[in-house]
Design an enzyme around this catalytic site. Sequence first.
Site, PDB file in Angstrom:
ATOM      1  N   ASN A   1     -20.713  -1.757   1.463  1.00 41.03           N
ATOM      2  CA  ASN A   1     -19.951  -1.994   0.231  1.00 41.03           C
ATOM      3  C   ASN A   1     -20.927  -2.375  -0.890  1.00 41.03           C
ATOM      4  O   ASN A   1     -20.942  -3.496  -1.393  1.00 41.03           O
ATOM      5  CB  ASN A   1     -18.912  -3.093   0.445  1.00 41.03           C
TER       6      ASN A   1
ATOM      7  N   HIS B   1     -12.761 -13.593   0.424  1.00 41.88           N
ATOM      8  CA  HIS B   1     -11.922 -12.796   1.314  1.00 41.88           C
ATOM      9  C   HIS B   1     -10.654 -13.532   1.756  1.00 41.88           C
ATOM     10  O   HIS B   1      -9.725 -12.887   2.247  1.00 41.88           O
ATOM     11  CB  HIS B   1     -12.707 -12.360   2.555  1.00 41.88           C
TER      12      HIS B   1
END
Length: 435
Positions: free
Chosen positions: A307, A338
């Site tokens: 990512n 997250h």
Amino acid sequence: MDWLRLFFLHPVSLYQGAAFPFALLFNYLCGMDSFSTRARYLFLLAGGGVLAVAAMGPYALLIFIPALCTVALVSSCGPQEVHRLTFFFQMGWQTLCHLGLHYTEYYLQEPPPVRFYIALSSLMLLTQRVTSLSLDIREGKVEAASGSIRNRSSLSECLSETLPYFSYLLFFPALLGGPLCSFQRFQACVERPSSSYPSISFWALTWRGVQIAGLECLRVVLRRAVSAGAGLEECQQLECIYVMWSTAGLFKLTYYTHWILDDSLLHAAGFGSEAGQRSGEEGYIPDVDMWTLETTHRISLFARQWNRSTARWLRRLVFQNSRRWPVLQTFAFSAWWHGLHPGQVFGFLCWSVMVEADYLIHAFANVSISSWPLRLLYRALTWAQTQLIIAYVMLAVEGRSLSSLGRLCCSYNSIFPGVYCVLLFLLAKRKQKCN
């Protein structure tokens, strides 16, 4: 038809696919002289609003409220304080939303609506754009709006000044996914002349489509193999290694597919490739480099390439501003971003320890191993170790819950991060003695 059904019925993929014709339409209209810069901003903003309501329903307010508050802060605060205020507001809002998810999942024991998951995912991407914009303002890369807003007398002029910010935070090609696009790049892409607007490369889009189809076929095959075998709670001894590796492979293929689709949407709208890049600005990079991720024998390199736009954002936001333990602070913040589920906290902290061990192990190996056969063996062993440790971390992060984490930690798979923890302790002690 199985892989087609699996892919196109995925909620985020479905809405990204629905937005694709509008991205092509935007690209086409930008090549016309009659399509003004203001109309471009409005098109992107309106498309983002419609897509948010369609994909998230009432949960779209979780996106609209922080976007509105961010523009208000950017328009009223000075360059030196705007980042601190927007950062704490945005992360506070996102944390409250994640706590709502925790309450529904762990206390009420009810599955949250799919639209709520989509809204949370979009909110995390919004946090990237908000903090990227505020950092650019603080560093002087983007002119603060507060001074120009104060000099405006009418409401229409104020709205005209803030329109680029609203459009950047909510523009539809990056609302549900995609690499982080800086405000500088976004503004340069939108405001470039019609004559220099890039034409759509249908060959590039076709190649991305072929990649997506191939990955989906692999995912269907791997899913059947995983379904036919035992689960992590039923596996025995070495079988657990195969279960962990194949399950993590499913997760990776899913990520690869979505990242390529997100990149295709941005490319179709004219925000991909080298379009709009200014001198001194970091160029556009897609989130996925499958070759590097699947062949590297270094966990630290995997962390930088996984990512990629998010890794670059974390490096700028946390790593470069940390005086002590920058790796640990970066992964700890990633766990916060997250959602702070038990598996995520353990997984990201474990990943940070593995990265520190990776630095010491490879530094020691570069000095100690000289013959090429041993180097080849060392590279093969560390490649396998890297892939298995990443699979371990991925299962911890994706499992999220405490029960799932307990099953993972009690399996034979804990041997692999355990080996690196022992090597980290021994090599750190050796380095301390040498110093």
